[in-house]
Write a protein that holds these residues in place. Sequence first.
Motif, PDB file in Angstrom:
ATOM      1  N   ILE A 172     -36.211 -18.167  36.649  1.00 38.96           N
ATOM      2  CA  ILE A 172     -35.932 -16.750  36.378  1.00 38.96           C
ATOM      3  C   ILE A 172     -37.230 -15.943  36.476  1.00 38.96           C
ATOM      4  CG2 ILE A 172     -34.988 -15.085  34.721  1.00 38.96           C
ATOM      5  CD1 ILE A 172     -32.939 -17.168  35.609  1.00 38.96           C
ATOM      6  N   LEU A 173     -37.138 -14.744  37.053  1.00 41.43           N
ATOM      7  CA  LEU A 173     -38.250 -13.796  37.039  1.00 41.43           C
ATOM      8  C   LEU A 173     -37.943 -12.694  36.042  1.00 41.43           C
ATOM      9  CD1 LEU A 173     -40.836 -12.423  38.007  1.00 41.43           C
ATOM     10  CD2 LEU A 173     -39.521 -11.447  39.904  1.00 41.43           C
ATOM     11  N   MET A 174     -38.908 -12.422  35.175  1.00 40.18           N
ATOM     12  CA  MET A 174     -38.797 -11.335  34.214  1.00 40.18           C
ATOM     13  C   MET A 174     -39.862 -10.281  34.551  1.00 40.18           C
ATOM     14  SD  MET A 174     -39.064 -11.609  30.039  1.00 40.18           S
ATOM     15  CE  MET A 174     -38.111 -13.134  30.041  1.00 40.18           C
ATOM     16  N   PHE A 175     -39.440  -9.037  34.758  1.00 40.98           N
ATOM     17  CA  PHE A 175     -40.346  -7.928  35.081  1.00 40.98           C
ATOM     18  C   PHE A 175     -40.374  -6.999  33.866  1.00 40.98           C
ATOM     19  CE2 PHE A 175     -41.955  -4.084  36.870  1.00 40.98           C
ATOM     20  CZ  PHE A 175     -42.657  -4.414  38.020  1.00 40.98           C
ATOM     21  N   LEU A 176     -41.567  -6.785  33.287  1.00 42.44           N
ATOM     22  CA  LEU A 176     -41.684  -6.027  32.041  1.00 42.44           C
ATOM     23  C   LEU A 176     -42.568  -4.808  32.234  1.00 42.44           C
ATOM     24  CD1 LEU A 176     -42.415  -9.364  31.479  1.00 42.44           C
ATOM     25  CD2 LEU A 176     -41.563  -8.659  29.260  1.00 42.44           C
ATOM     26  N   ASP A 177     -42.141  -3.671  31.686  1.00 41.11           N
ATOM     27  CA  ASP A 177     -42.881  -2.413  31.820  1.00 41.11           C
ATOM     28  C   ASP A 177     -42.942  -1.725  30.455  1.00 41.11           C
ATOM     29  OD1 ASP A 177     -43.774   0.193  32.416  1.00 41.11           O
ATOM     30  OD2 ASP A 177     -42.977   0.071  34.443  1.00 41.11           O
ATOM     31  N   LEU A 178     -44.163  -1.482  29.955  1.00 41.89           N
ATOM     32  CA  LEU A 178     -44.318  -0.784  28.674  1.00 41.89           C
ATOM     33  C   LEU A 178     -43.834   0.657  28.811  1.00 41.89           C
ATOM     34  CD1 LEU A 178     -47.800  -1.981  27.376  1.00 41.89           C
ATOM     35  CD2 LEU A 178     -45.554  -2.543  26.453  1.00 41.89           C
ATOM     36  N   ASP A 179     -43.084   1.122  27.813  1.00 43.10           N
ATOM     37  CA  ASP A 179     -42.498   2.465  27.897  1.00 43.10           C
ATOM     38  C   ASP A 179     -43.448   3.570  27.449  1.00 43.10           C
ATOM     39  OD1 ASP A 179     -40.044   1.438  28.797  1.00 43.10           O
ATOM     40  OD2 ASP A 179     -39.419   1.005  26.749  1.00 43.10           O
ATOM     41  N   GLN A 180     -44.348   3.297  26.517  1.00 41.62           N
ATOM     42  CA  GLN A 180     -45.201   4.356  25.962  1.00 41.62           C
ATOM     43  C   GLN A 180     -46.654   4.252  26.401  1.00 41.62           C
ATOM     44  OE1 GLN A 180     -42.970   2.658  24.057  1.00 41.62           O
ATOM     45  NE2 GLN A 180     -41.513   4.330  23.817  1.00 41.62           N
ATOM     46  N   PHE A 181     -46.939   3.443  27.407  1.00 37.34           N
ATOM     47  CA  PHE A 181     -48.338   3.230  27.768  1.00 37.34           C
ATOM     48  C   PHE A 181     -49.020   4.522  28.219  1.00 37.34           C
ATOM     49  CE2 PHE A 181     -51.599   2.126  30.946  1.00 37.34           C
ATOM     50  CZ  PHE A 181     -52.454   1.412  30.127  1.00 37.34           C
ATOM     51  N   LYS A 182     -48.352   5.301  29.050  1.00 37.15           N
ATOM     52  CA  LYS A 182     -48.964   6.540  29.550  1.00 37.15           C
ATOM     53  C   LYS A 182     -49.290   7.497  28.406  1.00 37.15           C
ATOM     54  CE  LYS A 182     -48.436  10.049  33.163  1.00 37.15           C
ATOM     55  NZ  LYS A 182     -48.898  11.183  32.370  1.00 37.15           N
ATOM     56  N   LEU A 183     -48.402   7.548  27.404  1.00 31.29           N
ATOM     57  CA  LEU A 183     -48.647   8.416  26.250  1.00 31.29           C
ATOM     58  C   LEU A 183     -49.923   7.995  25.522  1.00 31.29           C
ATOM     59  CD1 LEU A 183     -47.739  10.625  24.264  1.00 31.29           C
ATOM     60  CD2 LEU A 183     -46.387   8.870  23.091  1.00 31.29           C
ATOM     61  N   VAL A 184     -50.075   6.694  25.287  1.00 25.76           N
ATOM     62  CA  VAL A 184     -51.278   6.192  24.617  1.00 25.76           C
ATOM     63  C   VAL A 184     -52.514   6.469  25.467  1.00 25.76           C
ATOM     64  CG1 VAL A 184     -52.451   4.118  23.783  1.00 25.76           C
ATOM     65  CG2 VAL A 184     -50.015   4.425  23.352  1.00 25.76           C
ATOM     66  N   ASN A 185     -52.418   6.164  26.756  1.00 22.97           N
ATOM     67  CA  ASN A 185     -53.556   6.346  27.659  1.00 22.97           C
ATOM     68  C   ASN A 185     -53.984   7.807  27.738  1.00 22.97           C
ATOM     69  OD1 ASN A 185     -54.987   4.304  28.928  1.00 22.97           O
ATOM     70  ND2 ASN A 185     -54.244   4.831  30.953  1.00 22.97           N
ATOM     71  N   ASP A 186     -53.006   8.720  27.861  1.00 23.13           N
ATOM     72  CA  ASP A 186     -53.316  10.145  28.041  1.00 23.13           C
ATOM     73  C   ASP A 186     -53.823  10.800  26.759  1.00 23.13           C
ATOM     74  OD1 ASP A 186     -52.533   9.832  30.626  1.00 23.13           O
ATOM     75  OD2 ASP A 186     -50.637  10.918  30.443  1.00 23.13           O
ATOM     76  N   THR A 187     -53.295  10.383  25.606  1.00 23.24           N
ATOM     77  CA  THR A 187     -53.675  11.041  24.353  1.00 23.24           C
ATOM     78  C   THR A 187     -54.890  10.412  23.687  1.00 23.24           C
ATOM     79  OG1 THR A 187     -52.093   9.677  23.115  1.00 23.24           O
ATOM     80  CG2 THR A 187     -51.326  11.819  23.897  1.00 23.24           C
TER      81      THR A 187
END
Length: 575
Positions: A172-187
């Motif tokens: 099985i391949l699992m593809f994971l993407d953080l949902d709030q990363f851009k918010l943390v990075n930008d702020t």
Amino acid sequence: MKLRLLIVDDSEDDVFLLVRTLKSGGIELEYRHVETALELMQALKSSSWDMVITDHNMVGFTSKEALQVVRKFSEDLPVIIVSGEIGEDVAVNAMYQGAQDYIMKDNLARLIPVIHREVKLNADRKAKRDAEESLQYLAYHDSLTDLVNRAEFERCLDHAVQMAKLEKQSSILMFLDLDQFKLVNDTCGHVAGDELLVKITRLLKLHTRETDTLARLGGDEFGILLNHCRKQEAVTTAERIRSEVQDCRFVWQDKPFNITISIGMAEITDQLQNHHELLSCADIACYVSKDKGRNNITWYNPNDNEFHQRRAEMQWAPKIKRAAEDDKFVLFHQPMANLQQDLGPHWEFLVRLKDDQDLVPPGAFIPAAERYNLMPIIDRWVVKHVFHFLQHSGLGYKDQGTYFINLSGSTLSDGSFFEDVKRLQEASGLLPERICFEITETAAIANLVDAVQFIEDIREKGFKFALDDFGVGLSSFSYLKTIPVDYLKIDGSFVKRMLSDPIDRGIVEACNQIGHAAGLQTIAEFVEDEATMDALRNVGVNFAQGFGIAKPGPLPTLWLDNPSDSPSPQHNANT
């Protein structure tokens, strides 16, 4: 200098003499004396050494054999032969086989500089080897998280695809993407973003087996290859990860963030061709997870129409990038009619994509551009080419009229876009008041803070701004107090039915009255016949746009210049 020395000699007296010589030469020494091949092997296994000094002729043992034993343990450990009698040809042959030097026992004074030289050279060799090993490691690993990188992960996926074909293995391949990363990075900045990635990496490691491969694929994306894993077991693992990430609180400088993760999963079957197709399936499933509201797990289903739509959009993404790079977009324009007084030509610039000999309408590629955050690329291309056309058309457009350029909500959030517009305007010499940027009401509301700031900055420079599709939002009139614009474009869904539906006519009249009360010019969209245009003129609407006035078409043919000569920044026009 402290030297850890392994001495191979069958004479206690010679060893004593050798040690005394080294100590008198200022070398601090820790040494071990061995006489046989077996003792040498045991010494090399049990400790690490800086150097080996060996006699040439010993009882049942020679320097050649000693050198062979040492080289089985280390290619770099320096070996110096010290002998009372050794022929030059034997010595040269020993150095060819890996000895660093040979010294006669009656000339031990030469041993001190040789040792200093070899210690330095060995340190240089070790530093070079460490650097090479580090580069080799970084070629397959991510420097921040120490996980396998994308290139190595793709190699593992290709192997898994081949195993699925040969052995019918269930992986099985699992593809994971953080949902709030851009918010943390930008702020909070990149340091905070990196810390979050490291924290999530530690969490993901807790849920991977030794047989699995965990990788950072780039940005805030991770991949897990679950080898020999059944579907239900994989789903259980994914749910544990989703739940623990949701419970994971990330705090940076007293700012707390609730972190969630979207997961897409795909089974590795013998029907897949390669890792590209496999990653595409899992990536599509991950995007569907985000569409569901994020913090979700989605299993890829090749028979679901939603997945087919996402796949089509993904295939557009590289075409869009290439079109911008290779000037494969084409400008169209749609004139507007002056209904109250002649204020010069008013056009809206539109964009098409040239695919071989066909012109692709925006409805085919704009949704993909919006999904994959490619709209700034298209917007930059359009602005650049519109400015060039108005400057070089030779038809006097740069001296009269107003020309409308669509922008997307994501472009308003692009920090460098405003500077690119100013640079292009200054290079072209075009008067800013010739250009009116427009954005849909819903996009403006969704990006309200960025939209207001961008509109204020762009209008201060002299450009105009229009709010498109006005009236579709439930709070249209109240937002008009917040968003500073020059034109209102009344949504065409009301305009095209205003002759048959009194409510739609009332909405058109209300939008027009509110717009005029705010000091704005009004434009009615979707005007399809003369009767509607007369009704709009009687209502007091300033401009009309639609197929009843003119369909979108190519630019006037007198424009022959190549816009690729104009200054290039980095980068919509829609219908």
